[in-house]
Design a protein around this motif. Structure first.
Motif, PDB file in Angstrom:
ATOM      1  N   TYR A  65     -36.609 -16.159 -24.208  1.00 31.87           N
ATOM      2  CA  TYR A  65     -35.980 -16.284 -25.824  1.00 31.87           C
ATOM      3  C   TYR A  65     -37.027 -17.185 -26.257  1.00 31.87           C
TER       4      TYR A  65
ATOM      5  N   TYR B 213     -36.453  -8.335 -28.166  1.00 34.02           N
ATOM      6  CA  TYR B 213     -35.391  -7.605 -28.392  1.00 34.02           C
ATOM      7  C   TYR B 213     -34.789  -7.904 -26.121  1.00 34.02           C
TER       8      TYR B 213
ATOM      9  N   TRP C 128     -32.093 -10.313 -25.417  1.00 40.56           N
ATOM     10  CA  TRP C 128     -30.742  -9.831 -25.128  1.00 40.56           C
ATOM     11  C   TRP C 128     -30.921  -8.107 -23.588  1.00 40.56           C
TER      12      TRP C 128
END
Length: 228
Positions: A146, A171, A174
């Motif tokens: 992240y 992305y 996630w």
């Protein structure tokens, strides 16, 4: 061929933390797999898993570190995690390369400490609602991914998912959380959310707070006069 080997060797030597952490994780995961496969027991899992009670009452201090070196059982997914994690740690180390080397290790210590604190607090919940995060390697992986995805150099970058689908790097935390959720365990989902929250806090304190636009907006709010 020789140039490729030299380039790969140079990257490995420039990033000793990423190389050492991933090698230890892979070796430990392999020993766990062999222990479960041939021993028929989960002795090693129980010895090294995270347990605040054993840390406090039995003084098993090594459990503050050992839960981080186990990412997940040996499978194709652990290879994917290793690739994503190595890229993320290399990006983070490069991000901190203009500062003191200790800043990078402070960032790692912050992520690990936050994950351990939140995981320990979950043990204080009532027994029927208690969530045990036994292994902290997964949350640490997603926190690295992240934070790396929010770095300026990765805001518009793309990477190939499984070498086929091209997706923005932003992305990937996630996607990793989704693949963890697909395992069907509450521990994996909560651990992933803790890792994302830890990575976001590090992003806020090291990048957002130091951003000139953020500082200007904060100063502008302070200078606003209350309406009478």
């Amino acid at each position: 061929m020789i140039d490729s080997v030299r380039q790969a060797t140079s990257i490995v030597l420039r990033h000793p933390f990423a190389t050492g952490f991933l090698l230890v994780s892979l070796i430990f995961s392999a020993f766990i797999a062999l222990d479960v496969r041939f021993g028929g027991k989960r002795a090693l899992l129980e010895i090294f898993m995270f347990s605040p009670r054993r840390i406090l009452y039995r003084k098993e201090i090594y459990r503050l570190i050992s839960p981080f070196i186990y990412i997940q059982p040996m499978s194709f997914m652990i290879i994917l995690d290793v690739v994503l994690l190595y890229r993320a740690i290399v990006d983070i180390e490069d991000h901190f390369s203009g500062r003191r080397k200790s800043d990078f290790y402070k960032a790692v210590l912050f992520l690990a400490s936050f994950i351990e604190i939140i995981s320990s607090l979950l043990y204080l919940l009532p027994v029927n609602a208690r969530i045990r995060i036994r292994w902290l390697g997964g949350p640490l992986v997603i926190s690295f991914i992240y934070f790396s995805s929010r770095l300026p150099l990765n805001r518009t970058a793309e990477i190939r998912w499984y070498g086929i689908i091209r997706l923005p790097v932003a992305y990937f935390p996630w996607i990793k959380l989704f693949t963890d959720a697909a395992k069907g365990t509450l521990e994996a989902i909560v651990g992933g959310l803790i890792g994302i929250f830890a990575g976001h806090l590090l992003y806020f304190f090291t990048i957002v707070v130091n951003d000139p636009e953020y500082q200007q907006a904060r100063n502008a709010r302070r200078n606003l006069q209350p309406l009478h």
